[in-house]
Design a protein around this motif. Structure first.
Motif, PDB file in Angstrom:
ATOM      1  N   VAL A 143       0.855  -1.188   0.000  1.00  0.00           N
ATOM      2  CA  VAL A 143       0.000   0.000   0.000  1.00  0.00           C
ATOM      3  C   VAL A 143       0.887   1.232   0.000  1.00  0.00           C
ATOM      4  N   ARG A 144       0.767   2.059  -1.042  1.00  0.00           N
ATOM      5  CA  ARG A 144       1.537   3.301  -1.142  1.00  0.00           C
ATOM      6  C   ARG A 144       0.595   4.486  -0.976  1.00  0.00           C
ATOM      7  N   TRP A 145       1.075   5.522  -0.311  1.00  0.00           N
ATOM      8  CA  TRP A 145       0.277   6.738  -0.190  1.00  0.00           C
ATOM      9  C   TRP A 145       1.124   7.944  -0.578  1.00  0.00           C
ATOM     10  N   ASN A 146       0.426   8.985  -1.035  1.00  0.00           N
ATOM     11  CA  ASN A 146       1.093  10.206  -1.475  1.00  0.00           C
ATOM     12  C   ASN A 146       0.169  11.377  -1.169  1.00  0.00           C
ATOM     13  N   ARG A 147       0.763  12.538  -1.042  1.00  0.00           N
ATOM     14  CA  ARG A 147      -0.015  13.762  -0.790  1.00  0.00           C
ATOM     15  C   ARG A 147      -0.907  13.628   0.442  1.00  0.00           C
ATOM     16  N   LEU A 148      -0.447  12.861   1.428  1.00  0.00           N
ATOM     17  CA  LEU A 148      -1.190  12.835   2.686  1.00  0.00           C
ATOM     18  C   LEU A 148      -1.063  14.197   3.344  1.00  0.00           C
ATOM     19  N   ASP A 149      -2.173  14.751   3.759  1.00  0.00           N
ATOM     20  CA  ASP A 149      -2.189  16.070   4.388  1.00  0.00           C
ATOM     21  C   ASP A 149      -3.185  16.037   5.525  1.00  0.00           C
ATOM     22  N   ALA A 150      -2.806  16.603   6.684  1.00  0.00           N
ATOM     23  CA  ALA A 150      -3.704  16.611   7.836  1.00  0.00           C
ATOM     24  C   ALA A 150      -3.305  17.737   8.784  1.00  0.00           C
ATOM     25  N   ARG A 151      -4.237  18.109   9.649  1.00  0.00           N
ATOM     26  CA  ARG A 151      -3.986  19.114  10.668  1.00  0.00           C
ATOM     27  C   ARG A 151      -3.685  18.431  11.996  1.00  0.00           C
ATOM     28  N   ILE A 152      -2.736  19.013  12.748  1.00  0.00           N
ATOM     29  CA  ILE A 152      -2.432  18.525  14.088  1.00  0.00           C
ATOM     30  C   ILE A 152      -1.855  19.675  14.897  1.00  0.00           C
ATOM     31  N   ALA A 153      -2.357  19.869  16.095  1.00  0.00           N
ATOM     32  CA  ALA A 153      -1.833  20.889  17.017  1.00  0.00           C
ATOM     33  C   ALA A 153      -1.664  22.241  16.330  1.00  0.00           C
ATOM     34  N   ASP A 154      -2.708  22.702  15.653  1.00  0.00           N
ATOM     35  CA  ASP A 154      -2.740  24.012  15.003  1.00  0.00           C
ATOM     36  C   ASP A 154      -1.703  24.148  13.892  1.00  0.00           C
ATOM     37  N   GLY A 155      -1.167  23.022  13.420  1.00  0.00           N
ATOM     38  CA  GLY A 155      -0.247  23.038  12.286  1.00  0.00           C
ATOM     39  C   GLY A 155      -0.661  21.972  11.286  1.00  0.00           C
ATOM     40  N   ARG A 156       0.244  21.614  10.403  1.00  0.00           N
ATOM     41  CA  ARG A 156      -0.068  20.611   9.390  1.00  0.00           C
ATOM     42  C   ARG A 156       1.072  19.610   9.274  1.00  0.00           C
ATOM     43  N   HIS A 181       3.600  22.892  22.101  1.00  0.00           N
ATOM     44  CA  HIS A 181       3.003  23.000  23.430  1.00  0.00           C
ATOM     45  C   HIS A 181       1.536  22.564  23.442  1.00  0.00           C
ATOM     46  N   GLU A 182       0.952  22.326  22.260  1.00  0.00           N
ATOM     47  CA  GLU A 182      -0.429  21.857  22.195  1.00  0.00           C
ATOM     48  C   GLU A 182      -0.525  20.366  21.904  1.00  0.00           C
ATOM     49  N   LEU A 183       0.618  19.714  21.715  1.00  0.00           N
ATOM     50  CA  LEU A 183       0.604  18.275  21.492  1.00  0.00           C
ATOM     51  C   LEU A 183       0.193  17.552  22.772  1.00  0.00           C
ATOM     52  N   PRO A 184      -0.480  16.415  22.654  1.00  0.00           N
ATOM     53  CA  PRO A 184      -0.904  15.677  23.847  1.00  0.00           C
ATOM     54  C   PRO A 184       0.295  15.080  24.575  1.00  0.00           C
ATOM     55  N   PRO A 185       0.134  14.741  25.853  1.00  0.00           N
ATOM     56  CA  PRO A 185       1.233  14.132  26.610  1.00  0.00           C
ATOM     57  C   PRO A 185       1.708  12.834  25.959  1.00  0.00           C
ATOM     58  N   ILE A 186       3.003  12.614  25.990  1.00  0.00           N
ATOM     59  CA  ILE A 186       3.598  11.386  25.480  1.00  0.00           C
ATOM     60  C   ILE A 186       4.266  10.676  26.652  1.00  0.00           C
ATOM     61  N   GLU A 187       3.840   9.450  26.934  1.00  0.00           N
ATOM     62  CA  GLU A 187       4.310   8.687  28.087  1.00  0.00           C
ATOM     63  C   GLU A 187       4.167   9.503  29.365  1.00  0.00           C
ATOM     64  N   GLY A 188       3.040  10.234  29.462  1.00  0.00           N
ATOM     65  CA  GLY A 188       2.735  10.996  30.667  1.00  0.00           C
ATOM     66  C   GLY A 188       3.407  12.342  30.771  1.00  0.00           C
ATOM     67  N   ARG A 189       4.210  12.705  29.780  1.00  0.00           N
ATOM     68  CA  ARG A 189       4.922  13.977  29.823  1.00  0.00           C
ATOM     69  C   ARG A 189       4.367  14.933  28.780  1.00  0.00           C
ATOM     70  N   ALA A 190       3.937  16.108  29.215  1.00  0.00           N
ATOM     71  CA  ALA A 190       3.408  17.124  28.308  1.00  0.00           C
ATOM     72  C   ALA A 190       4.544  18.042  27.875  1.00  0.00           C
ATOM     73  N   LEU A 191       4.769  18.139  26.561  1.00  0.00           N
ATOM     74  CA  LEU A 191       5.848  18.983  26.055  1.00  0.00           C
ATOM     75  C   LEU A 191       5.660  20.432  26.461  1.00  0.00           C
ATOM     76  N   GLY A 192       4.389  20.842  26.625  1.00  0.00           N
ATOM     77  CA  GLY A 192       4.111  22.228  26.981  1.00  0.00           C
ATOM     78  C   GLY A 192       4.694  22.643  28.321  1.00  0.00           C
ATOM     79  N   LYS A 193       5.071  21.677  29.172  1.00  0.00           N
ATOM     80  CA  LYS A 193       5.675  22.000  30.470  1.00  0.00           C
ATOM     81  C   LYS A 193       7.132  22.422  30.304  1.00  0.00           C
ATOM     82  N   TYR A 194       7.735  22.046  29.167  1.00  0.00           N
ATOM     83  CA  TYR A 194       9.159  22.285  28.993  1.00  0.00           C
ATOM     84  C   TYR A 194       9.490  23.246  27.850  1.00  0.00           C
TER      85      TYR A 194
END
Length: 205
Positions: A143-156, A181-194
């Motif tokens: 399965v090949r994909w191209n031109r995948l585009d999506a929004r995430i954390a107020d960016g793309r 800083h709007e990304l969800p916590p990863i392994e319990g750590r929120a990037l927005g804290k740092y």
């Protein structure tokens, strides 16, 4: 010969799949799948079905075979990612509902081409919104994909790549102005804290 199918399940799907000429992809079928439609046999084989599952898949499928050539066969509607992963015998923590518009084309080999889109795809802990991509499913199952585009954390994000039949993935993923800083916590750590700000760049995986 014209047969009307009022209600068929996964066992019938497996038998009809045997009508597909080789090389036949290695697929599975969700147990909850139900279908209705018609089977016509004349100068060519035609299968016209409405397919649904309890996961939310709702597809209109047209399969036409002339001397083993499936050119012009189509699938349109919505498919649950859970069903798509099951059919492909793949494992990934993806959930969501895709709008699909696929058709079979004969190039040098039989391939399925088309477009997919979704208002939201969840890949814990992240969620992609306004997602869309062009896809190609090769006869060997890649399965090949191209031109995948999506929004995430107020960016793309954008991407292209391939998932090989065995499950190996090769992909390029690019981000543009993603608010870290709007990304969800990863392994319990929120990037927005740092850190705060927006990130752009590319990675090959």
């Amino acid at each position: 010969l014209s047969l009307v199918l009022d209600d068929g399940g996964v066992d019938l799907a497996r038998e009809l799949f045997l009508l597909v000429p080789e090389p036949r992809p290695d697929l599975a079928f969700p147990d909850s799948m139900r279908a209705s439609g018609t089977l016509a046999i004349g100068d060519h084989l035609g299968v016209f079905l409405s397919v649904g599952t309890t996961a939310g898949t709702r597809l209109t499928v047209k399969v036409e075979s002339r001397h083993g050539n499936l050119h012009g066969s189509t699938a349109k509607g919505e498919i649950a990612l859970a069903d798509a992963l099951f059919v492909a015998k793949a494992e990934a923590p993806l959930t969501g509902l895709l709008t699909v518009d696929l058709d079979v084309r004969e190039v040098n080999e039989r391939v399925i081409r088309g477009a997919v889109s979704s208002p939201q795809v969840d890949y814990p802990p992240c969620s992609l919104t306004e997602a869309s991509a062009l896809v190609v499913i090769a006869a060997n199952g890649d399965v090949r994909w191209n031109r995948l585009d999506a929004r995430i954390a107020d960016g793309r994000i954008s991407s292209f790549g391939v998932v090989a039949k065995g499950g190996d993935i090769l992909a390029r993923i690019s981000s543009a102005a993603v608010a870290v800083h709007e990304l969800p916590p990863i392994e319990g750590r929120a990037l927005g804290k740092y850190v705060r700000g927006r990130a752009s760049g590319s990675v090959v995986a």
